[in-house]
Write a protein that holds these residues in place. Structure first.
Motif, PDB file in Angstrom:
ATOM      1  N   ASP A 258       7.842   6.565 -11.648  1.00 33.11           N
ATOM      2  CA  ASP A 258       9.267   6.815 -11.906  1.00 33.11           C
ATOM      3  C   ASP A 258      10.032   6.748 -10.581  1.00 33.11           C
ATOM      4  OD1 ASP A 258      11.784   7.716 -12.611  1.00 33.11           O
ATOM      5  OD2 ASP A 258      11.082   9.591 -13.502  1.00 33.11           O
ATOM      6  N   TYR A 259      10.832   5.694 -10.404  1.00 30.93           N
ATOM      7  CA  TYR A 259      11.568   5.498  -9.151  1.00 30.93           C
ATOM      8  C   TYR A 259      12.528   6.652  -8.860  1.00 30.93           C
ATOM      9  CZ  TYR A 259       9.823   0.719  -8.894  1.00 30.93           C
ATOM     10  OH  TYR A 259       9.012  -0.374  -8.797  1.00 30.93           O
ATOM     11  N   ALA A 260      13.051   7.292  -9.880  1.00 27.93           N
ATOM     12  CA  ALA A 260      13.978   8.403  -9.677  1.00 27.93           C
ATOM     13  C   ALA A 260      13.280   9.623  -9.085  1.00 27.93           C
ATOM     14  CB  ALA A 260      14.646   8.768 -11.000  1.00 27.93           C
ATOM     15  N   ARG A 261      11.957   9.669  -9.149  1.00 31.78           N
ATOM     16  CA  ARG A 261      11.195  10.802  -8.634  1.00 31.78           C
ATOM     17  C   ARG A 261      10.437  10.492  -7.348  1.00 31.78           C
ATOM     18  NH1 ARG A 261       7.395  12.863 -12.890  1.00 31.78           N
ATOM     19  NH2 ARG A 261       7.190  14.538 -11.379  1.00 31.78           N
ATOM     20  N   VAL A 262      10.637   9.312  -6.781  1.00 29.43           N
ATOM     21  CA  VAL A 262       9.958   8.938  -5.538  1.00 29.43           C
ATOM     22  C   VAL A 262      10.491   9.814  -4.401  1.00 29.43           C
ATOM     23  CG1 VAL A 262       9.724   7.094  -3.820  1.00 29.43           C
ATOM     24  CG2 VAL A 262       9.502   6.568  -6.238  1.00 29.43           C
ATOM     25  N   PRO A 263       9.594  10.342  -3.561  1.00 28.73           N
ATOM     26  CA  PRO A 263      10.053  11.149  -2.423  1.00 28.73           C
ATOM     27  C   PRO A 263      10.971  10.344  -1.497  1.00 28.73           C
ATOM     28  CG  PRO A 263       7.675  11.350  -2.724  1.00 28.73           C
ATOM     29  CD  PRO A 263       8.139  10.269  -3.643  1.00 28.73           C
ATOM     30  N   GLN A 264      12.146  10.900  -1.201  1.00 32.56           N
ATOM     31  CA  GLN A 264      13.124  10.222  -0.356  1.00 32.56           C
ATOM     32  C   GLN A 264      12.791  10.395   1.115  1.00 32.56           C
ATOM     33  OE1 GLN A 264      17.079  11.499  -1.345  1.00 32.56           O
ATOM     34  NE2 GLN A 264      16.804  11.122  -3.519  1.00 32.56           N
ATOM     35  N   ILE A 265      13.312   9.475   1.905  1.00 29.72           N
ATOM     36  CA  ILE A 265      13.201   9.561   3.361  1.00 29.72           C
ATOM     37  C   ILE A 265      14.530  10.080   3.891  1.00 29.72           C
ATOM     38  CG2 ILE A 265      12.956   8.227   5.486  1.00 29.72           C
ATOM     39  CD1 ILE A 265      11.233   6.245   3.916  1.00 29.72           C
ATOM     40  N   ARG A 266      14.463  11.079   4.746  1.00 30.63           N
ATOM     41  CA  ARG A 266      15.694  11.607   5.354  1.00 30.63           C
ATOM     42  C   ARG A 266      16.032  10.741   6.555  1.00 30.63           C
ATOM     43  NH1 ARG A 266      17.089  17.108   4.055  1.00 30.63           N
ATOM     44  NH2 ARG A 266      18.174  17.060   6.047  1.00 30.63           N
ATOM     45  N   ARG A 267      17.153  10.043   6.448  1.00 34.01           N
ATOM     46  CA  ARG A 267      17.622   9.231   7.573  1.00 34.01           C
ATOM     47  C   ARG A 267      19.139   9.129   7.496  1.00 34.01           C
ATOM     48  NH1 ARG A 267      15.330   4.060   5.059  1.00 34.01           N
ATOM     49  NH2 ARG A 267      13.589   4.444   6.428  1.00 34.01           N
ATOM     50  N   ALA A 268      19.738   8.894   8.638  1.00 36.50           N
ATOM     51  CA  ALA A 268      21.187   8.742   8.704  1.00 36.50           C
ATOM     52  C   ALA A 268      21.547   7.317   8.307  1.00 36.50           C
ATOM     53  CB  ALA A 268      21.676   9.036  10.114  1.00 36.50           C
TER      54      ALA A 268
ATOM     55  N   GLU B 185      16.541   6.428  -0.304  1.00 40.10           N
ATOM     56  CA  GLU B 185      16.321   7.140  -1.557  1.00 40.10           C
ATOM     57  C   GLU B 185      15.115   6.639  -2.338  1.00 40.10           C
ATOM     58  OE1 GLU B 185      19.861   7.707  -3.900  1.00 40.10           O
ATOM     59  OE2 GLU B 185      20.907   8.674  -2.227  1.00 40.10           O
ATOM     60  N   SER B 186      14.613   5.458  -1.998  1.00 37.38           N
ATOM     61  CA  SER B 186      13.415   4.934  -2.665  1.00 37.38           C
ATOM     62  C   SER B 186      12.167   5.098  -1.798  1.00 37.38           C
ATOM     63  CB  SER B 186      13.606   3.458  -3.002  1.00 37.38           C
ATOM     64  OG  SER B 186      13.592   2.665  -1.820  1.00 37.38           O
ATOM     65  N   GLY B 187      12.275   5.844  -0.717  1.00 34.65           N
ATOM     66  CA  GLY B 187      11.134   5.972   0.179  1.00 34.65           C
ATOM     67  C   GLY B 187      10.746   4.641   0.799  1.00 34.65           C
TER      68      GLY B 187
ATOM     69  N   GLU C  85       0.832  -1.207   0.000  1.00 31.11           N
ATOM     70  CA  GLU C  85       0.000   0.000   0.000  1.00 31.11           C
ATOM     71  C   GLU C  85       0.866   1.256   0.000  1.00 31.11           C
ATOM     72  OE1 GLU C  85      -0.441  -2.509   2.239  1.00 31.11           O
ATOM     73  OE2 GLU C  85      -2.337  -3.364   1.559  1.00 31.11           O
ATOM     74  N   ALA C  86       1.804   1.348   0.938  1.00 25.45           N
ATOM     75  CA  ALA C  86       2.668   2.525   1.036  1.00 25.45           C
ATOM     76  C   ALA C  86       3.540   2.675  -0.199  1.00 25.45           C
ATOM     77  CB  ALA C  86       3.536   2.436   2.291  1.00 25.45           C
ATOM     78  N   SER C  87       4.073   1.565  -0.700  1.00 26.83           N
ATOM     79  CA  SER C  87       4.946   1.627  -1.873  1.00 26.83           C
ATOM     80  C   SER C  87       4.183   2.076  -3.112  1.00 26.83           C
ATOM     81  CB  SER C  87       5.597   0.264  -2.112  1.00 26.83           C
ATOM     82  OG  SER C  87       6.436  -0.057  -1.022  1.00 26.83           O
TER      83      SER C  87
END
Length: 141
Positions: A83-93, A129-131, A71-73
């Motif tokens: 477009d995987y290159a445009r998927v919103p990224q998650i900010r994490r260390a 980078e792929s959310g 569902e989330a994906s």
């Protein structure tokens, strides 16, 4: 004289979809899928010929497949129009350890064929980078 009104009534009923005009099985013409189908594979190293670490099948709208979070994906892919290159990224260390993974995807999105391949420095970066779409096991980052 009576045959004409009966034939007209049968044609009207058939036009409404209540009576089939021909004797074809119901599954002969399946409805086209409105979302997408994606096969995602994660390989060790910088080449898609490297050992397979994880793979999943993702079906969107309706959601399903073997992906751990369909569902989330699917929602994230919808935001990026597939477009995987445009998927919103998650900010994490993520660690700076270089353990490259190569992600390869192929499938369809709203009727068009899609393909994506990218090498990431490590799995944590691929996930971020792929959310988390490429978080298939899921790994704990």
């Amino acid at each position: 004289m009576r045959a004409r009104p009966v034939r007209t009534a049968l044609l009207a009923v058939a036009a409404l979809g209540l009576l089939p005009l021909t004797a074809t099985p119901a599954t002969a013409e399946a409805q086209p899928e409105t979302g997408g189908r994606q096969h995602i594979a994660i390989h060790e190293g910088t080449d898609p010929a490297g050992p397979l670490l994880a793979a999943a099948y993702l079906r969107c709208f309706p959601t399903g497949g073997s992906h751990p979070t369909p569902e989330a994906s699917c929602l994230k892919l919808a935001l990026a129009n597939g477009d995987y290159a445009r998927v919103p990224q998650i900010r994490r260390a993520c660690t700076r350890i270089y353990q490259p993974v190569t992600v390869v995807t192929h499938g369809t999105w709203h009727g068009r064929t899609t393909a994506y391949q990218h090498t990431y420095a490590n799995q944590c970066i691929a996930n971020a980078e792929s959310g988390d779409i490429f978080n298939l096991t899921p790994w704990n980052d």
